[in-house]
Design a protein around this motif. Sequence first.
Motif, short mmCIF file in Angstrom:
data_model
loop_
_atom_site.label_atom_id
_atom_site.label_comp_id
_atom_site.label_asym_id
_atom_site.label_seq_id
_atom_site.Cartn_x
_atom_site.Cartn_y
_atom_site.Cartn_z
N THR A 74 0.84 -1.19 0.00
CA THR A 74 0.00 0.00 0.00
C THR A 74 0.87 1.25 0.00
N LEU A 75 0.28 2.35 -0.45
CA LEU A 75 0.96 3.65 -0.36
C LEU A 75 0.46 4.46 0.82
N ASP A 76 -0.39 3.86 1.65
CA ASP A 76 -0.83 4.52 2.87
C ASP A 76 0.38 4.66 3.80
N ASP A 85 7.76 0.04 1.63
CA ASP A 85 6.70 0.96 2.03
C ASP A 85 7.29 2.27 2.57
N ASP A 209 -4.01 4.74 -2.58
CA ASP A 209 -3.48 3.85 -3.61
C ASP A 209 -3.94 4.23 -5.02
N THR A 210 -4.96 5.09 -5.13
CA THR A 210 -5.43 5.51 -6.45
C THR A 210 -4.64 6.70 -6.95
N PHE A 223 1.03 3.00 -9.59
CA PHE A 223 1.37 2.03 -8.55
C PHE A 223 0.70 0.70 -8.86
N PRO A 225 0.76 -2.83 -6.87
CA PRO A 225 1.26 -3.53 -5.68
C PRO A 225 2.04 -4.79 -6.05
N ALA A 229 6.18 1.09 -8.51
CA ALA A 229 5.60 2.39 -8.20
C ALA A 229 6.45 3.44 -8.90
#
Length: 533
Positions: A74-76, A85, A209-210, A223, A225, A229
């Motif tokens: 995730t990009l969170d 990450d 993630d969008t 991106f 997963p 990225a």
Amino acid sequence: MHENPVHASGFPDPRFPGLRRRGFLAAAGGAAGLGALALTGCTGSTRDAADGGGKPRRGGKLRAAFAGGGASETLDPHLANLFADAARAKALFDKLADFGADLAAEPRLAASWEPNAALDRWTVRLRKATFHDGKPVTARDVLYSFRRIADPKKTFRAKASLEPLDLKASRAVDERTVEFALKRPTAEFPNLLAAFGAYIVPDGATDFDTEPVGSGPFRFVSFTPGRSAVFRRNDDYWDGAPHLEQLEFLVANEESARVNSLLGGQVEYAHELAPTTARAYEGKGQIEIIRLRNSAMQAFAMKTDRPPFDDKRVREAFFLLADRKELVNGALSGAGEVGNDLFGKGYEYYADGLPQREQDLDRARHLLKKAGADGLRVTLDTSAVAAGFTESAAIFRDQAAKAGVRVKVAMGSKDSYWQDTLESGTLCSYRSGAMPIESHISQRLLSGSTTNATQWKHKDFDALYQQAQSTRDKKDRAAVYARMQRRLYAEGGFLVWGFADWILGTARTVRGVAHRAPANTLDWARFDKVWLA
């Protein structure tokens, strides 16, 4: 790296803002993994970087290979648990502060911080910075980010670090000023701002993630997963636009794949290389090998609340059984330096004036005899969960045998090792990434610490920590930390035998990668100061 100017009080002058195989960050050796790790950052870092000379060149695309987490990536930035990450988060987002090479907090989005007299309320003033959508970074964004991290229904990485904050009582004074209320005096408050995963996101942001929007040096492009990225330069970055035009993170879980991609020209940067790889290619002209010193503490943890290690004479004897140089050479292939039974070598507040402990088998035998522990037998729990664990366990077993101590090495599960060793057993292999010494104490050595692998629980020691946190003057605070470390050196539960290098590889065209920053610092994976010659 330069040090921030400070007031006489010891606080920064606001006028001068300043593992697992797949890459899990094993910070605590317990529930957490190694912590974040170190490319070029603050003003002094660029001067320190072994960049090969020459003026930074603008443009080009750098491809960086990291171990990944598959479809779950995730990009969170608040969910970051992998090295990949953390590196991606650093490219897209900013924190209020981050750690310098000595693990002291340095301002980032925060232009300054200032406490009240009681050290239980801190005022943070933000610098002028904008998100990628052009909106300014405000106090509302800061409070939203921290309240999101602290959500009791979530398991965000920085939640434990932010525990001292009273976020209900904290408030936005104006657009660029936050007043943080704390539950108790906290002299090391800046460490909270620099905590791993404490990134600032826009007020109300939930979709990362969008098309994630941050305030970092790179903007989102795409991106996938577990694969790739792609980010592009943020020309409006508050700390200066990156030299690179584009940055791409690629996933390669096996070390051999990362090395071969680097050698074959498919990537220009390879993260997490083995000591054997470093020896094979260092100085040969094909690629550059970069060693980040003091990046991972290597130790054995003794449970101080149960036999035989509830007797401090036995613990001291075990300190004296270890031949640290042999352990570093054998378990780390020489890629590190010896430890001295204390965490944080080279970090702010480290007690470097204590004598380097050496192997002394005669003294160890004497102490064991006085403790009634002649012919002692003990089980050493270890696992292949981290590099060097099984090797160091075997080496220490043989070293202990020379003093008549029989060590049985027991292999544990990689999946449950950290949790198992927190409560069970008496002696285990242990590792930690870099963090401030204050954080190491609070997370691992207080009676209420949740990752207290040595079961070190002493009310007077807890009181010293609270004294340090209530002490405004930095010199006086350092004296309290020194007192605590002297006690740990004499009778603590961590046999710290070494500090491992973290090894990176780059193409020969890559410049600006810092060589002197340990794990968990601002300068690890900081690609905005890197360029291609």
